[in-house]
Design an enzyme around this catalytic site. Sequence first.
Site, PDB file in Angstrom:
ATOM      1  N   SER A 148     -51.766 -30.328   9.678  1.00 16.01           N
ATOM      2  CA  SER A 148     -52.997 -31.112   9.530  1.00 16.01           C
ATOM      3  C   SER A 148     -54.199 -30.274   9.108  1.00 16.01           C
ATOM      4  CB  SER A 148     -53.308 -31.833  10.841  1.00 16.01           C
ATOM      5  OG  SER A 148     -52.310 -32.793  11.127  1.00 16.01           O
TER       6      SER A 148
ATOM      7  N   GLU B 284     -62.306  38.582   8.525  1.00 19.82           N
ATOM      8  CA  GLU B 284     -61.322  38.421   7.458  1.00 19.82           C
ATOM      9  C   GLU B 284     -61.557  39.338   6.257  1.00 19.82           C
ATOM     10  OE1 GLU B 284     -58.595  36.706   7.408  1.00 19.82           O
ATOM     11  OE2 GLU B 284     -58.823  35.632   9.307  1.00 19.82           O
TER      12      GLU B 284
END
Length: 692
Positions: free
Chosen positions: A367, A97
Amino acid sequence: MGRYDDLEDFALYRFLRALKRTILLLFSFLIILGILVGAFVIYLKSTPLPNADIKQTTLIYSLDGKVIDAVDSGEKRIYVPLSQIPKDLIQATLAIEDRKFYNHFGFDLMRIGGAVIADLKNGAKVQGGSTITQQLAKNLYLTHEKTWQRKLKEALLTVKLELQYSKDQILEMYLNQIYYGQSAYGVQLAASTYFHKNVSELNLAESAMLAGIPKGPTYYSPFQNLEKAKSRQKLVLQAMVHEGYITQQQADEAYHQNLTFANPKERLFASKAPYFTQYIENELIHRYGITEQELHSGGLKIYTTMDLAMQETAEKLLKEKLPKDRPLQTALVSIEPSTGFIKAMVGGRDFRESQYNRVFAKRQPGSAFKPILYLAALEHGVTPLTQQKSEATVFFQENGQNYSVKNFDDKYPNRDIDLHYAITHSDNIYAVKTHLDIGMDKLVEMGKRLGIESRLDPVPSLALGSNLVTPMELTKAYATIANQGKKIEPTAIIKIEDREGNILYEKKEIEETQVITPAEAFVMTYMLEGVFEPGGTAASVAKILKRPVAGKTGTTNDYRDLWLVGYTPQLVTTLWTGYDNDEELKKYQSYRSQESYLTKEIWAEYMEKAHQALAPQLFTVPEGVVSLYIDPQTGKIANDRCPNPRLEVFIQGTEPKEVCDIHKGDQLLDPNKIKESEQESLWKRMKNWWND
């Protein structure tokens, strides 16, 4: 002749004067130019660069440090310092690069000139001349439009980057910024995506492969075209040889090395607990003040309380056991009572179909709400031996309306029963009578004290769980009982770190509030253990879960909701099943008993597997608790001739004082010497579990 000499001298004089003025002007110009350039450089160095925060993925971790989810804004990126990036990858990137990166000031004039000549020869743009700094400037701050205005901005930003950052800093930002394809930004996610490795683990061959991808993330992707990717890898390796980074032999060996790639179909950071991580994200924003932007692109690290093994067990069981021929939904949540840590959370049967988290859905608890009532009753003089007659009953209210109460399936003892029996068999008549006797406001107050935040109405039906609550609220209430009466707010997040590792939040201590006495909590726990013993509503659980356990089942009168909330000393778990549209479960009459059993079976199997790494524990008996053998027939202290003595526990001062006078015995039974049959029921499961 003399005049000529004078003219010659005069011309020389004028030339020298002109030369002097030119030199002075040129020197002045250079000074002014130097001052202007210096001022411009100072200006560029002193003025801040535009805000261009590199977006980073936020990671969410389980309690054992495994990534369970990742949150991002579309760019998946995990930032790593240059020191963690292998030298091979750095050199490969520089070679292909920007080989003069450490020697130029942001621009490689020779490379730019070569690129221009190549473009002119080919009549099209065939070669890039941008340096790493230029690419970083473009990616961070600019669009990719090809205009002179954009080029000028790029040049200025390139200079500013070089002035304000070191070369290593620029390279580090670049390697963490660039796109490698497959939704992976930066070298860390590139390494994970293509090789299932951390970037620090990459070798030369892998580094050269990755370094070649950014030029064409699709074209050079080994997932898309391995041949082109290998060709590009070879070019990178030769560039490294040219720069003296490696030898030709090393390049050849790396090129011919077999690479093992990750599965391209496998999602990186696939969510392992979608309902839980959705809850985490909501908590971060609304409780901890994290902004949406920080969450999705701030690179945070979120450390949670989730036990991944428990979570996976819960999800697997629910997926396997919930019926596939009807839309039965579910919610499961587990909390460690001593810390409040949320260990597992499942908010529905399939997150892809519905993201609604039913752990926070309001439903009638039925319950399962009774233990809260009976804690209020214990505070107001009721004991495990307090009796009420259980029969079909109509209660007359002050407003003139009658309230008719029935037991499940219209089954009644039609005799006096005590509190312990009422809990074990989930007797509705006993519950409502107790609720009215102690005052309906007492249940409301106890519910709030234990952590129920939903509205509770002081009406007779509240004893049977008529008001809506969430599974999380109910779990918190039961966790308080399991934690010897100390309430702890459920916690899901232990620590939050920013991208630099700074701690934004850390839970350092457990905040707990004593809301009921340890004695009250233990007496309730002891009675709730009976729910899982022979004759109890969840007796079938004992066949699967081989350790001391307490809890309560819950079924609404109209059979729309099924609950099981239970706990060991180490874990509290709530499981709810029902339908989102509030359909009655009995609509599927043939499945009615099956669904009830299924809820218990899933809960029991989950709890058994969740405890695999935990040794069995007994519930701790606190001070202020008295254990006695009582005679169920008389409710008095049992002697050695009472035919069916029962071990019972009491809050000190509420225990019976009289000895059974029907069965004339010689001595009292010692509660410290557990009967063989009771010892069997208590320890057999623990022994079996341990041996298994």
